[in-house]
Design a protein around this motif. Structure first.
Motif, PDB file in Angstrom:
ATOM      1  N   GLY A 198       3.387  -0.428  -9.092  1.00 58.01           N
ATOM      2  CA  GLY A 198       3.911  -1.516  -8.276  1.00 58.01           C
ATOM      3  C   GLY A 198       3.217  -1.719  -6.955  1.00 58.01           C
ATOM      4  O   GLY A 198       3.576  -2.640  -6.212  1.00 58.01           O
ATOM      5  N   TYR A 199       2.233  -0.898  -6.625  1.00 59.10           N
ATOM      6  CA  TYR A 199       1.501  -1.054  -5.366  1.00 59.10           C
ATOM      7  C   TYR A 199       0.127  -1.669  -5.622  1.00 59.10           C
ATOM      8  O   TYR A 199      -0.502  -1.408  -6.651  1.00 59.10           O
ATOM      9  N   VAL A 243       0.839  -1.195   0.000  1.00 57.19           N
ATOM     10  CA  VAL A 243       0.000   0.000   0.000  1.00 57.19           C
ATOM     11  C   VAL A 243       0.874   1.244   0.000  1.00 57.19           C
ATOM     12  O   VAL A 243       1.774   1.378   0.846  1.00 57.19           O
ATOM     13  N   LEU A 244       0.602   2.130  -0.927  1.00 59.89           N
ATOM     14  CA  LEU A 244       1.214   3.457  -0.916  1.00 59.89           C
ATOM     15  C   LEU A 244       0.247   4.414  -0.246  1.00 59.89           C
ATOM     16  O   LEU A 244      -0.906   4.541  -0.678  1.00 59.89           O
ATOM     17  N   VAL A 245       0.691   5.074   0.818  1.00 65.19           N
ATOM     18  CA  VAL A 245      -0.101   6.106   1.484  1.00 65.19           C
ATOM     19  C   VAL A 245       0.497   7.452   1.117  1.00 65.19           C
ATOM     20  O   VAL A 245       1.695   7.694   1.350  1.00 65.19           O
ATOM     21  N   ARG A 246      -0.316   8.313   0.572  1.00 63.82           N
ATOM     22  CA  ARG A 246       0.143   9.657   0.213  1.00 63.82           C
ATOM     23  C   ARG A 246      -0.279  10.638   1.296  1.00 63.82           C
ATOM     24  O   ARG A 246      -1.460  10.821   1.562  1.00 63.82           O
ATOM     25  N   HIS A 297      -7.907   2.790  -5.541  1.00 62.35           N
ATOM     26  CA  HIS A 297      -7.470   4.079  -4.983  1.00 62.35           C
ATOM     27  C   HIS A 297      -8.508   4.509  -3.939  1.00 62.35           C
ATOM     28  O   HIS A 297      -9.693   4.613  -4.244  1.00 62.35           O
ATOM     29  N   ILE A 298      -8.040   4.761  -2.718  1.00 65.05           N
ATOM     30  CA  ILE A 298      -8.905   5.173  -1.615  1.00 65.05           C
ATOM     31  C   ILE A 298      -8.515   6.585  -1.193  1.00 65.05           C
ATOM     32  O   ILE A 298      -7.328   6.885  -1.030  1.00 65.05           O
ATOM     33  N   HIS A 299      -9.499   7.425  -1.018  1.00 63.47           N
ATOM     34  CA  HIS A 299      -9.261   8.791  -0.536  1.00 63.47           C
ATOM     35  C   HIS A 299      -9.817   8.917   0.885  1.00 63.47           C
ATOM     36  O   HIS A 299     -10.978   8.598   1.134  1.00 63.47           O
ATOM     37  N   HIS A 306       4.221   2.009   2.436  1.00 66.06           N
ATOM     38  CA  HIS A 306       5.202   3.046   2.106  1.00 66.06           C
ATOM     39  C   HIS A 306       4.452   4.369   2.059  1.00 66.06           C
ATOM     40  O   HIS A 306       3.454   4.502   1.349  1.00 66.06           O
ATOM     41  N   VAL A 307       4.900   5.338   2.846  1.00 63.71           N
ATOM     42  CA  VAL A 307       4.279   6.668   2.888  1.00 63.71           C
ATOM     43  C   VAL A 307       5.106   7.632   2.053  1.00 63.71           C
ATOM     44  O   VAL A 307       6.329   7.706   2.212  1.00 63.71           O
TER      45      VAL A 307
END
Length: 330
Positions: A180-181, A15-18, A302-304, A39-40
């Motif tokens: 890649g996520y 999971v990529l967290v932005r 994609h989650i917001h 990964h943030v």
């Protein structure tokens, strides 16, 4: 929030967290605890580079009912326990609500809109806050509430994430590909306004003061018909002073009028604040949806998590759990 079964480390989805503000780090830790490889990406140079850095950190579900829906209170009741379990330094001394003598009617109005408080007089006020003895005749005391220093809490969440095997990268340009996520969880606040057509910015203003002559033990809300403020104690006689949200998308510096009004309210709380050092001033735009309710929205993988308004520390744990349920198919 119900406990969730965690996968073995390294076995969950990537999971990529932005965003490394309160909603991003809360989501990242929640996902990592359930077994995700997290990964943030933070566009700024540190955790909390956005609105979270200027937050008050009040964990006040019942006080918030004065201007929020019952849904906010109901969903945030578990937040104190979540913060207790995840970061050091959560203080559970309650919240004190006061008003100058000329505005004492505001206390009754506040009480009609809230619950889980006791109405107290001069002696009880003095017992709770000796430095306020003989200054106020009536107050509301919300004994079950608490607060946390947001900056220390964010740093503690970042440390916890790393211990769980997560990573944080700073100064990552907005729009960096997420190849890649398995999932992307965006927690970028007002920066997502172009993607969220119904989002607006709501202005917040804050001061940091140091006043060695005052020793408040809990957040104090000072009621005023025009500019209610809150004063939140931090370590070493430092106090965060914030104004309630202002319906404006002006992100510019604080005006002289705002500064005078906020300092005047603090001085009315206690004249010793007249000798306080002004350590920092800050303004910013809080992301808000039309109903002022934070939301989790999904678009495929994609989650917001956004629209935190003034409820970032109260509702981030709940919204993080919702996002994790989506990722893990609960």
């Amino acid at each position: 929030m119900a406990a969730q079964t965690a996968l073995p480390p390294g076995m969950g989805p990537s999971v990529l967290v932005r965003g490394a503000g309160v909603s991003g780090l809360t989501a990242a830790v929640t996902l990592a605890e359930r077994g995700a490889r997290v990964h943030v990406h933070e566009s700024g140079p540190r955790v909390g580079s956005g609105a979270s850095w200027k937050a008050g950190g009040m964990l006040a579900p019942w006080c918030e009912a004065e201007s929020a829906t019952t849904e906010v209170t109901e969903q945030s009741l578990s937040s104190l326990g979540w913060w207790d379990a995840h970061v050091p330094g959560v203080v559970r001394n309650g919240t004190l609500v006061l008003a100058p003598a000329r505005d004492v009617g505001e206390i009754a109005r506040f009480g009609r809109r809230t619950s889980h408080f006791t109405t107290i007089g001069e002696d009880e006020i003095a017992a709770l806050e000796p430095d306020l003895a003989d200054r106020f005749s009536r107050a509301l005391f919300f004994a079950g509430e608490g607060h946390v220093d947001p900056r220390r809490a964010l740093a503690a969440l970042a440390d916890r994430l790393v211990r769980l095997g997560g990573r944080i990268s700073f100064n990552v340009p907005v729009g960096t590909p997420a190849d890649g996520y398995d999932w992307v969880v965006s927690c970028t606040g007002i920066a997502a306004r172009e993607q969220m057509a119904d989002m607006r910015g709501v202005r917040g203003e804050m001061l940091l003061l140091r006043c060695p002559d005052i020793g408040l033990r809990r957040p104090v809300r000072m009621l005023h018909p025009r500019i209610p403020i809150y004063i939140v104690p931090r370590a070493d006689h430092v106090y965060m002073v914030g104004a309630t949200m202002i319906e404006s998308e002006n992100a510019g510096p604080m005006t002289l009028r705002s500064m005078v009004e906020m300092l005047g309210a603090v001085y009315a709380l206690h004249p010793a604040f007249g000798e306080a050092e002004i350590l920092e001033t800050g303004t910013g735009l809080r992301p808000s949806y039309p109903d002022n309710m934070p939301a989790v929205r999904r678009e495929g993988r994609h989650i917001h998590i956004n629209g935190m308004y003034r409820h970032g520390f109260l509702l981030s744990p709940v919204r993080a759990a919702e996002a994790a349920d989506i990722v893990f198919g609960a």
